[in-house]
Design a protein around this motif. Structure first.
Motif, PDB file in Angstrom:
ATOM      1  N   PHE A 119      52.249  21.419  33.242  1.00 58.70           N
ATOM      2  CA  PHE A 119      52.939  22.337  31.962  1.00 58.70           C
ATOM      3  C   PHE A 119      53.322  21.688  30.984  1.00 58.70           C
ATOM      4  O   PHE A 119      54.619  22.436  30.262  1.00 58.70           O
ATOM      5  CB  PHE A 119      53.893  23.305  33.157  1.00 58.70           C
ATOM      6  CG  PHE A 119      55.181  22.617  33.854  1.00 58.70           C
ATOM      7  CD1 PHE A 119      55.655  22.349  33.081  1.00 58.70           C
ATOM      8  CD2 PHE A 119      54.625  22.530  35.078  1.00 58.70           C
ATOM      9  CE1 PHE A 119      56.596  21.798  34.283  1.00 58.70           C
ATOM     10  CE2 PHE A 119      55.801  22.287  36.339  1.00 58.70           C
ATOM     11  CZ  PHE A 119      56.809  21.461  35.419  1.00 58.70           C
ATOM     12  N   ASN A 120      53.470  20.560  30.474  1.00 62.40           N
ATOM     13  CA  ASN A 120      54.255  20.129  29.380  1.00 62.40           C
ATOM     14  C   ASN A 120      52.290  19.224  28.503  1.00 62.40           C
ATOM     15  O   ASN A 120      52.719  18.176  28.074  1.00 62.40           O
ATOM     16  CB  ASN A 120      54.844  18.709  30.224  1.00 62.40           C
ATOM     17  CG  ASN A 120      55.466  18.098  28.504  1.00 62.40           C
ATOM     18  OD1 ASN A 120      55.670  18.919  27.635  1.00 62.40           O
ATOM     19  ND2 ASN A 120      56.280  17.156  28.624  1.00 62.40           N
ATOM     20  N   PRO A 121      52.290  20.336  28.079  1.00 65.71           N
ATOM     21  CA  PRO A 121      50.725  20.139  27.534  1.00 65.71           C
ATOM     22  C   PRO A 121      50.994  18.560  26.176  1.00 65.71           C
ATOM     23  O   PRO A 121      50.093  18.725  25.218  1.00 65.71           O
ATOM     24  CB  PRO A 121      49.914  21.398  27.237  1.00 65.71           C
ATOM     25  CG  PRO A 121      50.684  22.049  27.166  1.00 65.71           C
ATOM     26  CD  PRO A 121      51.857  21.643  27.973  1.00 65.71           C
ATOM     27  N   ALA A 122      52.436  19.132  25.679  1.00 70.51           N
ATOM     28  CA  ALA A 122      52.605  18.596  24.172  1.00 70.51           C
ATOM     29  C   ALA A 122      52.594  16.572  24.563  1.00 70.51           C
ATOM     30  O   ALA A 122      51.796  16.373  23.947  1.00 70.51           O
ATOM     31  CB  ALA A 122      53.593  19.094  23.688  1.00 70.51           C
ATOM     32  N   MET A 128      46.592  11.065  29.237  1.00 69.57           N
ATOM     33  CA  MET A 128      47.867  10.804  30.095  1.00 69.57           C
ATOM     34  C   MET A 128      47.566  11.316  31.083  1.00 69.57           C
ATOM     35  O   MET A 128      47.803  10.505  32.400  1.00 69.57           O
ATOM     36  CB  MET A 128      49.293  11.657  29.450  1.00 69.57           C
ATOM     37  CG  MET A 128      50.583  11.489  30.207  1.00 69.57           C
ATOM     38  SD  MET A 128      51.036  10.045  29.997  1.00 69.57           S
ATOM     39  CE  MET A 128      52.223   9.654  28.836  1.00 69.57           C
ATOM     40  N   MET A 129      46.815  12.230  31.211  1.00 63.30           N
ATOM     41  CA  MET A 129      46.415  13.021  33.303  1.00 63.30           C
ATOM     42  C   MET A 129      45.229  12.112  33.584  1.00 63.30           C
ATOM     43  O   MET A 129      45.919  11.975  34.873  1.00 63.30           O
ATOM     44  CB  MET A 129      46.190  14.650  32.722  1.00 63.30           C
ATOM     45  CG  MET A 129      47.400  15.193  32.455  1.00 63.30           C
ATOM     46  SD  MET A 129      49.144  15.076  33.430  1.00 63.30           S
ATOM     47  CE  MET A 129      48.032  16.510  34.722  1.00 63.30           C
ATOM     48  N   PHE A 145      42.799  15.849  37.609  1.00 58.58           N
ATOM     49  CA  PHE A 145      44.339  16.360  36.680  1.00 58.58           C
ATOM     50  C   PHE A 145      43.717  16.779  35.727  1.00 58.58           C
ATOM     51  O   PHE A 145      43.039  16.813  34.270  1.00 58.58           O
ATOM     52  CB  PHE A 145      44.367  14.729  36.561  1.00 58.58           C
ATOM     53  CG  PHE A 145      45.592  13.901  38.352  1.00 58.58           C
ATOM     54  CD1 PHE A 145      46.638  14.511  38.143  1.00 58.58           C
ATOM     55  CD2 PHE A 145      44.653  13.420  38.913  1.00 58.58           C
ATOM     56  CE1 PHE A 145      46.934  13.738  39.558  1.00 58.58           C
ATOM     57  CE2 PHE A 145      44.639  13.653  40.086  1.00 58.58           C
ATOM     58  CZ  PHE A 145      46.017  12.881  40.340  1.00 58.58           C
ATOM     59  N   LEU A 146      44.958  18.120  34.871  1.00 62.07           N
ATOM     60  CA  LEU A 146      44.307  18.603  34.044  1.00 62.07           C
ATOM     61  C   LEU A 146      45.259  19.253  33.426  1.00 62.07           C
ATOM     62  O   LEU A 146      46.542  19.066  33.783  1.00 62.07           O
ATOM     63  CB  LEU A 146      44.050  20.395  34.769  1.00 62.07           C
ATOM     64  CG  LEU A 146      42.589  19.931  35.844  1.00 62.07           C
ATOM     65  CD1 LEU A 146      42.633  22.104  36.635  1.00 62.07           C
ATOM     66  CD2 LEU A 146      41.166  19.607  35.103  1.00 62.07           C
ATOM     67  N   THR A 147      44.913  19.301  31.853  1.00 63.05           N
ATOM     68  CA  THR A 147      46.249  19.888  31.206  1.00 63.05           C
ATOM     69  C   THR A 147      45.601  21.511  30.295  1.00 63.05           C
ATOM     70  O   THR A 147      44.756  21.441  30.909  1.00 63.05           O
ATOM     71  CB  THR A 147      46.333  19.442  30.305  1.00 63.05           C
ATOM     72  OG1 THR A 147      48.096  18.988  29.719  1.00 63.05           O
ATOM     73  CG2 THR A 147      44.915  18.108  29.407  1.00 63.05           C
ATOM     74  N   ALA A 152      50.253  28.390  24.160  1.00 55.62           N
ATOM     75  CA  ALA A 152      50.012  29.104  24.226  1.00 55.62           C
ATOM     76  C   ALA A 152      48.629  29.498  24.956  1.00 55.62           C
ATOM     77  O   ALA A 152      48.809  30.843  26.175  1.00 55.62           O
ATOM     78  CB  ALA A 152      49.641  29.237  22.664  1.00 55.62           C
ATOM     79  N   ALA A 153      48.217  28.102  25.465  1.00 60.94           N
ATOM     80  CA  ALA A 153      47.060  28.242  26.118  1.00 60.94           C
ATOM     81  C   ALA A 153      47.821  28.741  28.198  1.00 60.94           C
ATOM     82  O   ALA A 153      46.676  28.541  29.005  1.00 60.94           O
ATOM     83  CB  ALA A 153      45.910  27.887  26.154  1.00 60.94           C
TER      84      ALA A 153
END
Length: 636
Positions: A119-122, A128-129, A145-147, A152-153
């Motif tokens: 929950f830190n996509p920035a 990184m994931m 492992f997802l982002t 907004a998404a």
């Protein structure tokens, strides 16, 4: 088909410098008890798993639902920089334990997938994931492992799982790189239904594995369950009967487990069941299939409330008499208190007075009362509701089909009214005996009760019965003393509060102040008319289907039909405005019992069909509706 478990975790994070002496969560230690045998307990359906667009560690966009359906999935929400020992590290630790255990059980591992979403996509890019996940993955186990592409998404996904994530800022207003959030874990089956929710105190690898095995063991098709237990469709989802006993065991039924069958509602309105007269329909709002279908959709849509959580059906629950058997008075959004009981909607199309005090006389107008009430659905304005529906993808064209124009204050009220006019339930045992002349349709105690109803007890004076039909109401208002008694009684010094099955504590009333809004005094129709003679006057409700809509009276103060009969047997509650029709009845215990049996015989024979139709109705998905966008040129 394989089962799918979605295991969602939203973690509590705090400042890293408070971690050194923090007690470890149970998930780090051995399980202190032996789990129940898989297949020996039930994991009810709680809600539908949310969808959204995510990005894999290989930088491939995917819908979250695409990663569900073929396997059991454990989904955790984390951010790579988290240092809270009982936050993101706990989530990855528990999932890592599961991963290691399943390497020894390939037949089970093949049915499980772990998903970890940042929950830190920035900061947590796909690359990184990928690097983050390399430190946790065990062998070839399916752990992804997802982002997301941006916040907004991500936000619709967090909203869908009701995960409140907040950035933490320092004294200068700068983002510290940490987040505040709650640890919650979701267990979801192959149909993308949430089957369990875990917090930090219950998150443990052994418990999760056991619940996965339990889902796998529970292979009985839902259709067979319902066929064997048809009554499961028509009772409260959380039946708390005997909750006051220390040995209480839950019999909760997940609403999502129930399957309904659409009914021909227009035909039911055009040809009412035995015992009901011709349905009065306004000339400016004739019934059509399109209007009824639209009103039915609106009635069960939680998006009609301010925060997209509250529908008409949450107070008027189909399997609870289109009222609410579990609360004396209603509760609106965010737990806001409502001072009156949820009235039943059966045969509401015949009502000449609406609301308990009878302040409205049209269903089209009545609909806007709860929509705008701050303690019910809390919409700030009519335009807010209209704009919300105009922004909805799944309402496009429906109003035009029904009314040849889009959503307006008028058409929304007309659509809701059209559906409610179809909720007609009669053809009861009494109707078949009295109007249908079927001698064996009504039991002897009920027949004795009917004789009392129209004779010694004089109930039919207000709850009238015609020669060919009966609405069981005189469509008037009366003061029975219930409102007067509530207004005059003093608040007790202590309240008895039940905190668990069989466990009660006495709490000083002063200690409860501030936990809820003070309940406003209720003066009945006087609040509308301002005529002192109308103090504590409320409309006469219909008694059709009355056995389905406990508790009773405008304030839900009488829990059973026997209590209601006993109240009238004593002549109501004396006050200067008491209806002259009320007087002590001198009924015996047997006569009271016979009256109750008669009242129970007023339940319509088509009730099950109406409930089943309600279960088949669509439920609004907040993801399908955009929030109204304020016009920058207005409201300044």
């Amino acid at each position: 088909m394989k089962l799918l478990l979605l295991f969602g975790i939203l973690l509590i994070t705090t400042h890293a410098n408070a971690q050194e002496n923090k007690p470890l969560a149970p998930g780090y230690t051995e399980l202190p008890f032996k789990p129940a045998k898989p297949g020996s307990y039930t994991l009810p359906i709680i809600t539908q798993a949310a969808n959204g667009e995510v990005i894999t560690s290989n930088n491939q966009p995917k819908q979250l639902h695409i990663l569900m359906g073929d396997k059991i999935v454990i989904l955790s929400f984390i951010y790579a920089a988290c240092s809270d020992v009982n936050g993101c590290p706990l989530a990855t630790q528990v999932l890592h334990k599961i991963s290691r255990q399943l390497q020894k059980q390939p037949e089970l591992a093949d049915k499980l997938r772990l998903l970890t979403l940042s929950f830190n996509p920035a900061q947590d890019t796909p690359e990184m994931m990928r690097h983050y996940g390399e430190g946790f993955k065990t062998g070839n186990f399916d752990w992804q492992f997802l982002t997301t592409r941006d916040e907004a998404a991500l936000q619709p996904i967090l909203d869908g799982y009701q995960q409140n994530v907040q950035k933490v800022y320092d004294d200068k207003g700068q983002f510290t790189g940490t987040f505040s959030h709650l640890l919650r874990v979701y267990l979801i089956d192959k149909d993308k239904n949430v089957r369990n929710i875990y917090s930090v105190d219950f998150l443990h690898a052994d418990t999760l594995i056991n619940d996965v095995l339990n889902l796998l063991a529970d292979a009985k098709p839902q259709a067979k369950v319902q066929a064997a237990n048809p009554e499961m469709l028509f009772q409260p989802g959380d039946n708390k009967q005997n909750y006051q006993q220390a040995d209480y065991q839950t019999r909760s039924l997940a609403l999502a487990q129930r399957r309904g069958q659409p009914a021909n509602l227009l035909a039911l309105a055009q040809k009412p069941p035995l015992g009901l007269p011709k349905l009065p329909v306004p000339k400016d709002n004739p019934l059509t299939q399109a209007k009824i279908a639209l009103g039915r959709k609106l009635f069960y849509d939680r998006r009609l409330s301010l925060n997209n959580t509250f529908s008409c059906a949450i107070c008027h629950i189909p399997e609870q008499g289109f009222s609410n058997n579990e609360m004396t008075t209603a509760v609106g959004i965010e737990g806001r208190s409502v001072r009156r009981n949820s009235p039943s909607l059966y045969n509401v199309g015949y009502a000449q007075l609406l609301f308990h005090d009878g302040r409205e006389n049209s269903l089209e107008q009545q609909a806007w009362g709860p929509l705008l009430a701050h303690n019910e659905m809390a919409n700030p304005s009519i335009a807010y509701v209209v704009d919300k529906l105009k922004a909805s993808v799944d309402y496009r064209g429906l109003f035009e089909k029904a009314f040849n124009k889009g959503p307006t204050m008028e058409t929304i009220g007309q659509a809701l009214a059209s559906y409610q006019r179809t909720l007609n339930a009669a053809d009861s045992p009494f109707d078949r005996w009295y109007f249908g002349r079927q001698k064996g349709a009504l039991s002897e105690p009920a027949q004795r009760g009917f004789a009392l109803f129209t004779g010694k007890a004089a109930c039919s004076t207000c709850h009238s019965i015609g020669e060919k039909t009966a609405l069981f109401t005189d469509q008037k208002r009366h003061n029975t003393g219930i409102g007067y008694t509530e207004s005059m009684q003093r608040s007790p010094e202590k309240h008895r509060v039940q905190v668990a099955p069989g466990v009660f504590v006495d709490v000083n009333s002063d200690n409860l102040k501030g936990l809820n809004t003070e309940k406003a005094n209720d003066l009945g129709y006087y609040e509308i008319s301002q005529n002192p003679a109308d103090r504590w006057a409320y409309k006469t409700p219909s008694l059709r289907n009355v056995a389905l809509s406990a508790p009773y009276m405008h304030n839900g103060s009488l829990p059973t039909l026997a209590d209601v009969v006993k109240f009238y047997n004593q002549g109501g509650a004396a006050n200067e405005n008491l209806s002259p029709l009320l007087k002590p009845l001198a009924l015996s215990d047997r006569e009271i019992a016979d009256l109750v049996v008669f009242l129970e015989a007023l339940s319509g024979g088509n009730v099950s069909a109406l409930i089943s139709d309600a279960f088949a109705a669509p439920v609004g998905d907040s993801g399908a509706m955009a929030r109204p966008t304020p016009d920058p040129g207005k409201g300044r």
